[in-house]
Write a protein that holds these residues in place. Structure first.
Motif, PDB file in Angstrom:
ATOM      1  N   VAL A 151      -2.490  -1.363   3.949  1.00 47.69           N
ATOM      2  CA  VAL A 151      -2.528  -1.721   2.569  1.00 47.69           C
ATOM      3  C   VAL A 151      -2.858  -0.902   1.645  1.00 47.69           C
ATOM      4  CG1 VAL A 151      -3.409  -4.246   3.791  1.00 47.69           C
ATOM      5  CG2 VAL A 151      -4.901  -2.363   2.927  1.00 47.69           C
ATOM      6  N   PRO A 152      -2.790  -1.405   0.288  1.00 42.56           N
ATOM      7  CA  PRO A 152      -2.794  -0.295  -0.793  1.00 42.56           C
ATOM      8  C   PRO A 152      -4.160   0.189  -0.728  1.00 42.56           C
ATOM      9  CG  PRO A 152      -2.064  -2.622  -1.598  1.00 42.56           C
ATOM     10  CD  PRO A 152      -2.180  -2.641  -0.335  1.00 42.56           C
ATOM     11  N   GLU A 153      -5.215  -0.239  -0.374  1.00 40.55           N
ATOM     12  CA  GLU A 153      -6.599   0.277  -0.464  1.00 40.55           C
ATOM     13  C   GLU A 153      -6.547   1.528   0.814  1.00 40.55           C
ATOM     14  OE1 GLU A 153      -7.462  -4.169  -1.068  1.00 40.55           O
ATOM     15  OE2 GLU A 153      -5.880  -3.031  -0.150  1.00 40.55           O
ATOM     16  N   GLY A 154      -6.025   1.038   1.982  1.00 43.26           N
ATOM     17  CA  GLY A 154      -5.853   2.034   2.816  1.00 43.26           C
ATOM     18  C   GLY A 154      -5.402   1.308   4.204  1.00 43.26           C
ATOM     19  N   TYR A 155      -6.213   0.411   4.953  1.00 41.83           N
ATOM     20  CA  TYR A 155      -5.807  -0.397   6.130  1.00 41.83           C
ATOM     21  C   TYR A 155      -6.841  -1.705   6.232  1.00 41.83           C
ATOM     22  CZ  TYR A 155      -4.504   4.409   7.245  1.00 41.83           C
ATOM     23  OH  TYR A 155      -3.770   5.565   7.145  1.00 41.83           O
ATOM     24  N   LEU A 156      -5.714  -2.589   6.809  1.00 45.12           N
ATOM     25  CA  LEU A 156      -6.733  -3.997   6.932  1.00 45.12           C
ATOM     26  C   LEU A 156      -6.738  -4.072   8.631  1.00 45.12           C
ATOM     27  CD1 LEU A 156      -7.493  -6.796   6.320  1.00 45.12           C
ATOM     28  CD2 LEU A 156      -5.218  -7.488   6.214  1.00 45.12           C
ATOM     29  N   LEU A 157      -7.823  -4.284   9.086  1.00 46.25           N
ATOM     30  CA  LEU A 157      -8.040  -4.189  10.627  1.00 46.25           C
ATOM     31  C   LEU A 157      -8.550  -5.822  10.984  1.00 46.25           C
ATOM     32  CD1 LEU A 157     -10.241  -1.170  10.714  1.00 46.25           C
ATOM     33  CD2 LEU A 157      -7.827  -1.214  10.993  1.00 46.25           C
ATOM     34  N   ASP A 158      -7.795  -6.393  12.060  1.00 41.33           N
ATOM     35  CA  ASP A 158      -8.180  -7.738  12.469  1.00 41.33           C
ATOM     36  C   ASP A 158      -8.842  -7.598  13.803  1.00 41.33           C
ATOM     37  OD1 ASP A 158      -8.371 -10.080  12.918  1.00 41.33           O
ATOM     38  OD2 ASP A 158      -6.101 -10.645  12.791  1.00 41.33           O
ATOM     39  N   ASP A 173     -10.803   2.317   3.431  1.00 45.73           N
ATOM     40  CA  ASP A 173     -10.013   3.219   2.589  1.00 45.73           C
ATOM     41  C   ASP A 173      -8.993   4.024   3.576  1.00 45.73           C
ATOM     42  OD1 ASP A 173     -11.610   5.014   3.873  1.00 45.73           O
ATOM     43  OD2 ASP A 173     -12.906   5.572   2.133  1.00 45.73           O
ATOM     44  N   LYS A 174      -8.527   5.023   2.986  1.00 45.35           N
ATOM     45  CA  LYS A 174      -7.337   5.636   3.745  1.00 45.35           C
ATOM     46  C   LYS A 174      -8.042   6.785   4.645  1.00 45.35           C
ATOM     47  CE  LYS A 174      -4.052   5.369  -0.001  1.00 45.35           C
ATOM     48  NZ  LYS A 174      -3.132   4.513   1.002  1.00 45.35           N
ATOM     49  N   GLU A 175      -9.532   6.770   4.709  1.00 42.39           N
ATOM     50  CA  GLU A 175     -10.003   7.316   5.495  1.00 42.39           C
ATOM     51  C   GLU A 175     -10.835   6.552   6.593  1.00 42.39           C
ATOM     52  OE1 GLU A 175      -9.857  10.826   5.668  1.00 42.39           O
ATOM     53  OE2 GLU A 175      -8.474  10.623   3.771  1.00 42.39           O
ATOM     54  N   LEU A 230      -3.407 -16.084   3.802  1.00 34.29           N
ATOM     55  CA  LEU A 230      -4.182 -15.307   2.958  1.00 34.29           C
ATOM     56  C   LEU A 230      -3.296 -14.759   1.923  1.00 34.29           C
ATOM     57  CD1 LEU A 230      -6.717 -13.284   5.317  1.00 34.29           C
ATOM     58  CD2 LEU A 230      -6.922 -15.626   4.253  1.00 34.29           C
ATOM     59  N   SER A 231      -3.831 -14.488   0.548  1.00 28.82           N
ATOM     60  CA  SER A 231      -3.067 -13.867  -0.495  1.00 28.82           C
ATOM     61  C   SER A 231      -3.201 -12.347  -0.279  1.00 28.82           C
ATOM     62  CB  SER A 231      -3.520 -14.372  -1.899  1.00 28.82           C
ATOM     63  OG  SER A 231      -4.939 -13.779  -1.920  1.00 28.82           O
ATOM     64  N   LYS A 232      -2.616 -11.433  -1.273  1.00 26.32           N
ATOM     65  CA  LYS A 232      -2.698 -10.150  -1.292  1.00 26.32           C
ATOM     66  C   LYS A 232      -4.120  -9.786  -1.582  1.00 26.32           C
ATOM     67  CE  LYS A 232      -1.342  -9.488  -5.910  1.00 26.32           C
ATOM     68  NZ  LYS A 232      -0.333  -8.972  -6.757  1.00 26.32           N
ATOM     69  N   ASN A 233      -5.080 -10.632  -2.077  1.00 22.04           N
ATOM     70  CA  ASN A 233      -6.494 -10.537  -2.311  1.00 22.04           C
ATOM     71  C   ASN A 233      -7.388 -10.998  -1.291  1.00 22.04           C
ATOM     72  OD1 ASN A 233      -5.895  -9.003  -5.105  1.00 22.04           O
ATOM     73  ND2 ASN A 233      -5.606 -11.172  -5.839  1.00 22.04           N
ATOM     74  N   TYR A 234      -7.038 -11.498  -0.285  1.00 26.80           N
ATOM     75  CA  TYR A 234      -7.583 -11.763   1.029  1.00 26.80           C
ATOM     76  C   TYR A 234      -8.254 -13.189   0.776  1.00 26.80           C
ATOM     77  CZ  TYR A 234      -6.821  -7.182   1.621  1.00 26.80           C
ATOM     78  OH  TYR A 234      -6.231  -5.480   1.575  1.00 26.80           O
ATOM     79  N   THR A 235      -7.752 -14.017  -0.259  1.00 26.68           N
ATOM     80  CA  THR A 235      -8.302 -15.412  -0.325  1.00 26.68           C
ATOM     81  C   THR A 235      -7.511 -16.472   0.272  1.00 26.68           C
ATOM     82  OG1 THR A 235      -7.102 -15.718  -2.618  1.00 26.68           O
ATOM     83  CG2 THR A 235      -9.054 -14.941  -2.699  1.00 26.68           C
ATOM     84  N   LEU A 447       6.137   6.251  -4.545  1.00 26.77           N
ATOM     85  CA  LEU A 447       6.398   6.453  -3.108  1.00 26.77           C
ATOM     86  C   LEU A 447       5.098   6.173  -2.103  1.00 26.77           C
ATOM     87  CD1 LEU A 447       9.071   7.762  -4.045  1.00 26.77           C
ATOM     88  CD2 LEU A 447       8.886   9.396  -2.207  1.00 26.77           C
ATOM     89  N   GLY A 448       5.349   5.258  -1.314  1.00 28.05           N
ATOM     90  CA  GLY A 448       4.347   4.781  -0.170  1.00 28.05           C
ATOM     91  C   GLY A 448       3.448   3.745  -0.974  1.00 28.05           C
ATOM     92  N   SER A 449       3.662   3.265  -2.201  1.00 27.82           N
ATOM     93  CA  SER A 449       2.809   2.432  -2.804  1.00 27.82           C
ATOM     94  C   SER A 449       3.392   0.953  -2.545  1.00 27.82           C
ATOM     95  CB  SER A 449       2.677   2.451  -4.173  1.00 27.82           C
ATOM     96  OG  SER A 449       1.998   1.342  -4.743  1.00 27.82           O
ATOM     97  N   MET A 450       2.394  -0.197  -2.190  1.00 29.14           N
ATOM     98  CA  MET A 450       2.983  -1.461  -1.863  1.00 29.14           C
ATOM     99  C   MET A 450       3.013  -2.378  -3.403  1.00 29.14           C
ATOM    100  SD  MET A 450       3.379  -1.220   1.343  1.00 29.14           S
ATOM    101  CE  MET A 450       3.637  -2.863   1.646  1.00 29.14           C
ATOM    102  N   GLN A 451       2.721  -1.689  -4.418  1.00 30.24           N
ATOM    103  CA  GLN A 451       2.835  -2.340  -5.646  1.00 30.24           C
ATOM    104  C   GLN A 451       3.933  -1.631  -6.622  1.00 30.24           C
ATOM    105  OE1 GLN A 451      -1.184  -2.756  -7.225  1.00 30.24           O
ATOM    106  NE2 GLN A 451      -1.425  -4.700  -6.099  1.00 30.24           N
ATOM    107  N   ALA A 452       4.577  -2.398  -7.415  1.00 32.35           N
ATOM    108  CA  ALA A 452       5.629  -1.964  -8.632  1.00 32.35           C
ATOM    109  C   ALA A 452       5.224  -2.621  -9.729  1.00 32.35           C
ATOM    110  CB  ALA A 452       6.854  -1.947  -7.999  1.00 32.35           C
ATOM    111  N   THR A 453       5.847  -2.046 -10.645  1.00 26.97           N
ATOM    112  CA  THR A 453       5.375  -2.711 -12.274  1.00 26.97           C
ATOM    113  C   THR A 453       6.739  -3.078 -12.803  1.00 26.97           C
ATOM    114  OG1 THR A 453       5.125  -0.783 -13.306  1.00 26.97           O
ATOM    115  CG2 THR A 453       3.200  -1.693 -12.526  1.00 26.97           C
TER     116      THR A 453
END
Length: 506
Positions: A151-158, A173-175, A230-235, A447-453
């Motif tokens: 995910v953009p912040e780093g990782y989503l773990l279930d 985060d990415k670490e 869930l939305s991209k904001n986890y709601t 490059l590598g970002s899950m968001q664009a404008t």
């Protein structure tokens, strides 16, 4: 003379399993061509739990070997490129290729102490499999990570905190350091919050699943599965209850989600849902094709390029099971099915090669005379598909290289697509930023970002990408549909002919 080829085949397969050599799987009805296979030969025991396709055309598997988490990288032809074992981990249940070109595996630790028990574990590797960092999360008891996505912040773990009977989502985060911990337990029946996969959807959100009793209009209560978007904001956006006990799930084309489930009475249930609306597109039930086996189970499901699905698991009998694969078409109808190896074998993981009709299955088997499982990998080819063609209105585009299909998203070389739609493009190497301009519209991707404008005049809109811009074998590629629509065009897809058309309306 009586044909005894079948007997020779059984002898060869049994010897191969006993000695740890590679042996071809036993194929049933026509459908998939025989590819390569490999059987691990551990000192103690090995299992294969999950597998993913890598951008260099190879495969990455994780599981357990000799009581340590095991990660193995192989080429597209099955040659081992490297393998690693990590002492602090006991088993890996999920593995991904990360946007920086490395890899990440997640699962659980070995037993630490009476106070700490077994905890959730993640390890980040570079391209050669060397550890960059590892993280341990959880508390006292039995904790594990079932699935991980980037995910953009780093990782989503279930994962699950079994000592507290909790179903959690960890955002790191990415670490691998925890940024947020989301307790999802309230949505699921106590003790049944387990989910085999967190599914990333085309709008940047996620689908998670877990056990939940369902009350139907006829007042019957059935053990079932609750699906949550869930939305991209986890709601939470919607929930849906269905029959069956979930085994696996994956994103499919057109924003859909595929789910594989226990259906009761030995059956396999497969659903295809619209991830945006939560509605069921189709629901199919299947039973074991062999009388000796009373149950069919699908532990992993992958979307196929023809719009269908490939399901890997086993056929279960009273005292044994046999590895099994089922292929469905886009409407959910059975196309073919096959069994593999001998008794006491099953598949737990499956992955699809991007843009090809190739699949890798991973699992384990118990050779005759031993109680130590050995991990197996089996490659299938269901037929090469022609490259995707891209048209601009009535004219086919001449591209510098064939399009790449990643997670059902067509990716084109960046300069080819922007030149075709008449946009000027620049690339800032220090920030890895792509900027394209046409008239009042400006599109920016990193490059590598899950968001664009997308900027139109003074108005700026942020858009979540299903697949980010990225470099593959030295060429930067971007998602065709996003780029085309960002500049006001319509994208039409002919799945049968594999033609994507940019309709400008000019």
């Amino acid at each position: 003379m009586e044909n005894r080829g079948w007997l020779f085949g059984i002898i060869v397969t049994v010897l191969a399993l006993l000695l740890g050599y590679s042996a071809p799987p036993a194929f049933g009805a026509a459908g998939a061509k025989n590819g390569w296979s490999a059987v691990d030969n551990p000192d103690f025991a090995s299992t294969g739990h999950a597998v993913t396709y890598t951008s260099d055309g190879g495969w990455l598997m994780t599981g357990s070997k000799d009581r340590m988490i095991h990660v193995k990288k192989v080429s597209g032809k099955g040659q081992v490129e490297w393998e690693q074992q990590f002492y602090n981990g006991l088993a890996g249940f999920s593995v991904i290729e990360t946007q920086d070109g490395g890899y990440l595996a997640a699962g659980q630790t070995r037993f630490i102490s009476d106070e700490e028990g077994v905890q959730a574990y993640m390890v980040k590797m570079d391209q050669e499999g060397m550890m960059e960092w590892e993280q341990i999360h959880g508390g006292k008891g039995f904790d594990k990570i079932n699935s991980v996505v980037e995910v953009p912040e780093g990782y989503l773990l279930d994962g699950t905190l079994m000592n507290e009977d909790k179903r959690i989502l960890l955002v790191t985060d990415k670490e691998g350091a925890v940024l947020r911990q989301l307790d999802m337990s309230a949505y699921f029946k106590k003790g049944q919050g387990y989910s085999p996969a967190v599914i990333k959807t085309s709008d940047g959100g996620f689908v998670i699943t877990g056990g939940n009793d369902t009350l139907y209009p006829d007042n019957t209560v059935v053990a079932g599965t609750r699906i949550i978007k869930l939305s991209k904001n986890y709601t939470k956006q919607w929930t849906k209850d269905v029959k069956g006990t979930v085994l696996d799930g994956e994103a499919a084309g057109n924003g859909d989600v595929l789910l594989s489930m226990h259906g009761g009475q030995g059956s396999l249930l497969v659903y295809r849902l619209d991830a945006q609306k939560g509605s069921i597109n189709w629901e199919k039930k299947f039973y074991s094709p062999k009388k000796a086996y009373i149950e069919v189970r699908g532990y992993d499901i992958v979307a196929t390029l023809d719009g269908g699905a490939l399901i890997a698991g086993d056929l279960g009998g009273l005292s044994s099971q046999i590895a099994y694969v089922l292929k469905l078409n886009a409407a959910g109808a059975k196309e073919w099915e096959q069994t593999f190896f001998s008794n006491n074998s099953w598949f737990t993981g499956a992955a699809a090669a991007e843009g090809k009709g190739e699949y890798l299955l991973t699992g384990h088997t118990y050779p005759l005379g031993t109680d130590k499982p050995k991990s197996v990998m089996v490659q299938l080819t269901t037929g090469e598909l022609p490259p995707v063609q891209v048209w601009l209105d009535e004219q086919q585009l001449k591209l510098s290289q064939d399009p790449v299909v990643i997670s059902n998203t067509t990716m084109l070389p960046v300069r080819d697509i922007f030149a075709a739609i008449g946009a000027s493009v620049t690339y800032q190497s220090s920030t890895k930023t792509i900027r394209a301009v046409k008239g009042e519209r400006t599109v920016t991707m990193t490059l590598g970002s899950m968001q664009a404008t997308i900027q139109i005049g003074q108005q700026t809109v942020r858009v979540a990408l299903a697949v980010p811009a990225q470099a593959i074998r030295g060429v930067t590629v971007v998602p065709l549909r996003f780029v085309g629509e960002a500049f006001g065009n319509e994208i039409r897809w002919d799945g049968k002919a594999r033609i994507a058309t940019i309709v400008t309306g000019a």
